[in-house]
Design a protein around this motif. Structure first.
Motif, mmCIF file in Angstrom:
data_model
loop_
_atom_site.group_PDB
_atom_site.id
_atom_site.type_symbol
_atom_site.label_atom_id
_atom_site.label_comp_id
_atom_site.label_asym_id
_atom_site.label_seq_id
_atom_site.Cartn_x
_atom_site.Cartn_y
_atom_site.Cartn_z
ATOM 1 N N GLU A 24 1.705 4.863 4.290
ATOM 2 C CA GLU A 24 1.410 3.668 5.648
ATOM 3 C C GLU A 24 2.834 3.274 6.368
ATOM 4 O O GLU A 24 2.840 3.385 7.592
ATOM 5 N N ASP A 25 3.718 3.143 5.677
ATOM 6 C CA ASP A 25 5.033 2.614 6.329
ATOM 7 C C ASP A 25 5.966 3.915 6.861
ATOM 8 O O ASP A 25 6.976 3.338 7.386
ATOM 9 N N HIS A 26 5.642 4.825 6.583
ATOM 10 C CA HIS A 26 6.419 6.287 7.102
ATOM 11 C C HIS A 26 5.546 7.221 7.772
ATOM 12 O O HIS A 26 5.309 8.345 7.171
ATOM 13 N N PRO A 27 4.770 6.818 8.850
ATOM 14 C CA PRO A 27 3.844 7.973 9.532
ATOM 15 C C PRO A 27 4.610 9.041 9.852
ATOM 16 O O PRO A 27 3.925 10.185 9.673
ATOM 17 N N PHE A 65 7.387 6.128 -6.749
ATOM 18 C CA PHE A 65 8.371 7.114 -7.064
ATOM 19 C C PHE A 65 9.113 6.977 -5.493
ATOM 20 O O PHE A 65 10.404 7.129 -5.342
ATOM 21 N N PHE A 66 8.407 7.369 -4.468
ATOM 22 C CA PHE A 66 8.969 7.449 -2.955
ATOM 23 C C PHE A 66 9.099 6.180 -2.496
ATOM 24 O O PHE A 66 8.334 5.475 -1.866
ATOM 25 N N THR A 67 10.470 5.523 -2.701
ATOM 26 C CA THR A 67 11.049 4.311 -2.109
ATOM 27 C C THR A 67 11.147 4.282 -0.804
ATOM 28 O O THR A 67 11.534 5.466 -0.083
ATOM 29 N N MET A 115 12.387 7.705 0.987
ATOM 30 C CA MET A 115 11.584 8.185 2.340
ATOM 31 C C MET A 115 12.543 8.479 3.550
ATOM 32 O O MET A 115 12.607 9.440 4.174
ATOM 33 N N LEU A 116 13.275 7.477 3.795
ATOM 34 C CA LEU A 116 14.698 7.366 4.779
ATOM 35 C C LEU A 116 15.510 8.640 4.635
ATOM 36 O O LEU A 116 15.791 9.347 5.619
#
Length: 68
Positions: A3-6, A25-27, A31-32
């Protein structure tokens, strides 16, 4: 979808049996990283990671760059 990384969700497909563990796992930091770097293919059996880039196993140098 994360949700935070569309944008990441449009570029990558995350698949696994334990969705909540995958999301943990995908902090945000990880993600960035993926949003701002070339594509990598990552697989895990729960104990080990396989990192591939350009349809080959990533080199030691590439893995170290990922860790940095």
């Amino acid at each position: 979808m994360i949700e935070d990384h569309p944008n990441l969700s449009k570029r990558f497909f995350l698949l696994g049996e334990h969705i909540e563990k995958i999301k943990l796992f995908f902090t945000d930091e990880l993600m960035l990283f993926f949003e701002s770097n070339p594509y990598y293919h990552i697989e895990s059996n729960g104990n080990e990671l396989l990192l591939m880039r350009k349809e080959r196993v990533a080199s030691v140098k590439e893995v170290k760059a990922l860790l940095d």
